[in-house]
Every structure is written in C-alpha cells, then in structure tokens.
Design an enzyme around this catalytic site. Structure first.
Site, PDB file in Angstrom:
ATOM      1  N   GLN A   1      -1.180  13.028   2.150  1.00  0.00           N
ATOM      2  CA  GLN A   1      -0.515  11.739   1.943  1.00  0.00           C
ATOM      3  C   GLN A   1      -0.650  10.892   3.206  1.00  0.00           C
ATOM      4  O   GLN A   1      -0.330  11.359   4.308  1.00  0.00           O
ATOM      5  CB  GLN A   1       0.967  11.927   1.596  1.00  0.00           C
ATOM      6  CG  GLN A   1       1.642  10.609   1.223  1.00  0.00           C
ATOM      7  CD  GLN A   1       3.089  10.776   0.765  1.00  0.00           C
ATOM      8  OE1 GLN A   1       3.658  11.872   0.819  1.00  0.00           O
ATOM      9  NE2 GLN A   1       3.679   9.681   0.311  1.00  0.00           N
TER      10      GLN A   1
ATOM     11  N   HIS B   1       2.915   6.945  -4.820  1.00  0.00           N
ATOM     12  CA  HIS B   1       1.779   6.488  -5.633  1.00  0.00           C
ATOM     13  C   HIS B   1       1.209   7.667  -6.384  1.00  0.00           C
ATOM     14  O   HIS B   1       1.124   8.773  -5.865  1.00  0.00           O
ATOM     15  CB  HIS B   1       0.702   5.804  -4.786  1.00  0.00           C
ATOM     16  CG  HIS B   1       0.254   6.603  -3.601  1.00  0.00           C
ATOM     17  ND1 HIS B   1       0.997   6.687  -2.449  1.00  0.00           N
ATOM     18  CD2 HIS B   1      -0.842   7.349  -3.392  1.00  0.00           C
ATOM     19  CE1 HIS B   1       0.378   7.452  -1.568  1.00  0.00           C
ATOM     20  NE2 HIS B   1      -0.747   7.882  -2.117  1.00  0.00           N
TER      21      HIS B   1
HETATM   22  P1  5GP Z   1      -2.748   9.127  -0.112  1.00  0.00           P
HETATM   23  O1  5GP Z   1      -3.781   9.677   0.832  1.00  0.00           O
HETATM   24  O2  5GP Z   1      -1.526   8.623   0.629  1.00  0.00           O
HETATM   25  O3  5GP Z   1      -2.403  10.036  -1.255  1.00  0.00           O
HETATM   26  O4  5GP Z   1      -3.438   7.893  -0.827  1.00  0.00           O
HETATM   27  C1  5GP Z   1      -3.511   6.627  -0.269  1.00  0.00           C
HETATM   28  C2  5GP Z   1      -4.645   5.919  -0.972  1.00  0.00           C
HETATM   29  O5  5GP Z   1      -4.539   4.549  -0.700  1.00  0.00           O
HETATM   30  C3  5GP Z   1      -6.033   6.361  -0.498  1.00  0.00           C
HETATM   31  O6  5GP Z   1      -6.770   6.894  -1.587  1.00  0.00           O
HETATM   32  C4  5GP Z   1      -6.654   5.084   0.061  1.00  0.00           C
HETATM   33  O7  5GP Z   1      -8.024   4.971  -0.235  1.00  0.00           O
HETATM   34  C5  5GP Z   1      -5.831   4.004  -0.598  1.00  0.00           C
HETATM   35  N1  5GP Z   1      -5.709   2.792   0.183  1.00  0.00           N
HETATM   36  C6  5GP Z   1      -5.443   2.720   1.532  1.00  0.00           C
HETATM   37  N2  5GP Z   1      -5.377   1.435   1.909  1.00  0.00           N
HETATM   38  C7  5GP Z   1      -5.590   0.672   0.791  1.00  0.00           C
HETATM   39  C8  5GP Z   1      -5.635  -0.734   0.574  1.00  0.00           C
HETATM   40  O8  5GP Z   1      -5.446  -1.573   1.457  1.00  0.00           O
HETATM   41  N3  5GP Z   1      -5.893  -1.137  -0.705  1.00  0.00           N
HETATM   42  C9  5GP Z   1      -6.097  -0.248  -1.735  1.00  0.00           C
HETATM   43  N4  5GP Z   1      -6.358  -0.753  -2.946  1.00  0.00           N
HETATM   44  N5  5GP Z   1      -6.057   1.097  -1.547  1.00  0.00           N
HETATM   45  C10 5GP Z   1      -5.800   1.538  -0.300  1.00  0.00           C
END
Ligand code: 5GP
Ligand code: ZN
Length: 118
Positions: free
Chosen positions: A98, A104
């Site tokens: 994360q 999300h």
């Molecule tokens: P996590 O790693 O927290 O589960 O997922 C975060 C997700 O957010 C990642 O897959 C990354 O690519 C996406 N993400 C990060 N910054 C942005 C952004 O500015 N816009 C969008 N649309 N996605 C983002």
C-alpha cells in the site's frame, strides 16, 4: 471526524484538484483508471470519504466497503471482464504494497492472473 485529508492524493482526485480518468462518479464512491496499469483493465474504486484503509472504513459501519465492492463488480461488467473473472485487491499496510493511504480497491482484469501474487 474529518472526512478529507488535505495532504491525501486520492482526496485531491475526489475533489477534482488532481485530474484522473474517471470511469464512475457515484454519490459516495468514485472510480478512475490507475496511472500505471497492471492489466488491460485496472481501475481504482475509492470512497469520497477519507479512510486510510479498508479495515478503517469497515469499522465505520456505514456499508462503504460493500458499496465499493458492488461498484467494482458493476464496472467489471461494463469493462467486459466480469464473466471471465477479475481480481479485487485491497493492499493494506506498506508491507503489502500500500502506497496511498486512502482506501482503494484495485479492479484488475482482461488477462490471465497467476496465484500466488507477487
Ligand atoms: P497501492 O500501492 O496503494 O495499493 O495503490 C496505489 C495505486 O495508485 C498504484 O497502483 C498507483 O499506480 C496509483 N496511483 C498513484 N498515483 C496516482 C495518480 O496520480 N493518479 C492515478 N490515476 N493513479 C495513481
Ligand atoms: Zn484521502
């Protein structure tokens, strides 16, 4: 309790301050395409309210996580990946990958998936 965090990227996407490719704009829930897609369909489904992760949102007891999952399924149908199968991922904690601490749900589909995940 504050429902937004001024320093949170996804709160900024929810408010429109940071642009994103929105695929659903519901009442309590919003969905947009991941900026770094890991599958042909890679959509992030978020509540507008700020909760650091799915467990925190579930603890609030307002049905928000249910709504996120229902919305993800509905988007999977629209994207044509519901019948072949798709993956919903809630990374919870930095050790699990994360990076954004606003709940999300990753909706991933459109290709074969391996198990176990990396
Ligand atoms: P996590 O790693 O927290 O589960 O997922 C975060 C997700 O957010 C990642 O897959 C990354 O690519 C996406 N993400 C990060 N910054 C942005 C952004 O500015 N816009 C969008 N649309 N996605 C983002
Ligand atoms: Zn937030």
């Amino acid at each position: 309790m504050s429902t937004t965090d001024p320093d949170c990227l996804f709160c900024k996407i929810a408010s429109g301050e940071v642009p994103a490719e929105i695929v659903r704009d519901g009442g309590r829930v919003l969905a947009f395409r991941d900026i770094n897609p890991q599958a042909p369909t890679h959509v992030l489904v978020i509540p507008r309210e700020h909760h650091p992760d799915a467990v925190a949102a579930a603890g609030a007891g307002t049905g928000l996580v249910d709504e996120v999952v229902r919305e993800a399924h509905s988007i999977a149908e629209d994207e044509g990946v519901a019948s072949t199968g798709y993956r919903l991922v809630f990374n919870t904690g930095s050790g699990a990958g994360q990076t954004v601490f606003h709940l999300h749900c990753h909706l991933l589909g459109g290709r074969g998936m391996e198990w176990p995940p990396g």
